[in-house]
Design a protein around this motif. Sequence first.
Motif, mmCIF file in Angstrom:
data_model
loop_
_atom_site.group_PDB
_atom_site.id
_atom_site.type_symbol
_atom_site.label_atom_id
_atom_site.label_comp_id
_atom_site.label_asym_id
_atom_site.label_seq_id
_atom_site.Cartn_x
_atom_site.Cartn_y
_atom_site.Cartn_z
ATOM 1 N N LEU A 24 42.087 33.510 9.328
ATOM 2 C CA LEU A 24 40.939 32.886 9.989
ATOM 3 C C LEU A 24 41.338 31.644 10.785
ATOM 4 O O LEU A 24 40.929 31.466 11.938
ATOM 5 N N PHE A 25 42.142 30.773 10.167
ATOM 6 C CA PHE A 25 42.380 29.461 10.761
ATOM 7 C C PHE A 25 43.723 29.308 11.473
ATOM 8 O O PHE A 25 43.868 28.430 12.322
ATOM 9 N N TRP A 26 44.713 30.137 11.138
ATOM 10 C CA TRP A 26 46.035 29.933 11.717
ATOM 11 C C TRP A 26 46.491 31.020 12.675
ATOM 12 O O TRP A 26 47.400 30.805 13.469
ATOM 13 N N VAL A 27 45.896 32.214 12.606
ATOM 14 C CA VAL A 27 46.299 33.268 13.540
ATOM 15 C C VAL A 27 46.013 32.871 14.998
ATOM 16 O O VAL A 27 46.841 33.118 15.883
ATOM 17 N N PRO A 28 44.842 32.260 15.311
ATOM 18 C CA PRO A 28 44.657 31.795 16.698
ATOM 19 C C PRO A 28 45.751 30.825 17.143
ATOM 20 O O PRO A 28 46.208 30.867 18.296
ATOM 21 N N VAL A 29 46.191 29.953 16.212
ATOM 22 C CA VAL A 29 47.268 29.014 16.517
ATOM 23 C C VAL A 29 48.583 29.767 16.716
ATOM 24 O O VAL A 29 49.367 29.470 17.629
ATOM 25 N N TYR A 30 48.823 30.769 15.860
ATOM 26 C CA TYR A 30 50.039 31.580 15.947
ATOM 27 C C TYR A 30 50.120 32.300 17.297
ATOM 28 O O TYR A 30 51.172 32.327 17.943
#
Length: 497
Positions: free
Chosen positions: A292-298
Amino acid sequence: MSPIQIMKMTNFRWVVCGMLFFATCINYMDRQVLSLTWKDFLSPEFGWTEEHYGYITAIFSLSYALFMFFAGKVMDMMGARWGYVLAVTLWSFGAILHAFCGIVTCGLLTGHWLFSFDGSRELLHDYNVATLAITTCSMYLFLVCRLIFSLGISANFPVAIKVTTEYFPKKDRAFATAIFNSGACVGALIAPITIPYLANRFGWEVAYLIVGAVGYIWVFVWLLYYHLPKNNPRVNQPELEYILQDYSTRVVDTIVRRRLKKLGFWNSLRYRQMWAMIIGKFTTDGLWWYILFWVPVYISDNYNYSMDSPMGMAMIFAIYLISMLSIGGGYLPTYFMDRYMLSPYHGRMRAMLFFALMQLLGLLVVPAGDFSPWVVVVLLGIQSAAHQSFSANLYSMAGDFFPKRVIATVTSIGSLFGGVASSIAMMSSGALVVYAHEAGETFGFLGFYGKEAAYMIMFTALSLSYILGWALMKLLVPNDTTIEDVIKKEVLRHQKS
């Protein structure tokens, strides 16, 4: 033949399931606003780094977990009808408050209170306020909003599982849970194609305002239609009998009833069934929050697609579209029960083992990036579907082991530990990414270096934890003995002695 016997059964329980679905959908849209706006909108405006973002998400996860300690008990005391109203009202209010963090930051740092989003941004710039002051002030204001938000959303799953046990027999609960739980995927699916657009077109504040306000529409519908099955005029006698089929022949003596009424937090920890729930949540919730929170950042770090770009939105959309396969995952234990004549517990455990093995695909996420980012998207989508399917069966297991009146309490205890694990994962992710970025090629893991090594560590640890969790659950509870059965044995043993 009596009129009741020939009366066609109503299906209002599925309408209730639909309301749970929309509540969960709204819940996850509200959660996703931060992850979809921080990199491209909040970071440039407030000067946030990955460390600040990791700190905010970690505190949010931890507060969510701590509030779980109280949420279930409150929901059991208030009942599902008014408990859900309180929960959605609180989280919607908290979501809307985020929109005003820029205005308050400007007011506190400049002394001028302009109730205009654009005006406040310009005023901060005109006053040449130090970046560190803006970053610190805005971060703490967001944390306050996240605390209010987490107080509300901490009650969503405990009360939703309580409603499921009130409206569905055991054999249908995993499927019903999978349906309403898929609202998480749909909410996360809608978010990347709406929130970046709103933020880009009208400002990030409007995204928080609009998504937060939707919750109040849901509250109105809930109050209009929801009552307990026995008091609901939309549920006829055949449907009521179907809902209560697991309890029609149950006989519980006075001593057992008395003990069940005292089944609170500390008393529940005496039983292996409770620890199985705790371990199941603790070992598996981290991956879902990480996606939820880190895949967009990845995706942004590795492929340079911002969340408001067509490709960035398409990739996040595809992940959650694939995760909708979790609805079928909720039906898998029912198939095992019917096909192999298994009990609900054994059917669920067999299905959960399958979903735990599917999580091993997470070991391929970072290596697959060398072939195509879309292979990564497919793998993450399958992982998301497997998690949601595992989670739906784990939540339903609470209804297999515990009486209805304490379901919200039991669910919140398990979710409390799941939230603690998620908080650890969020904090570790932020610190690890920052450290890996600073260390560069000197930091490596399994042939990957720098930030890629940090992501590989997280995906490896979180993916393997499902197998560990399933094995520990099976070791603790090898059969389908309920809490009621355990208490009966204790009473009989005491009487004999």
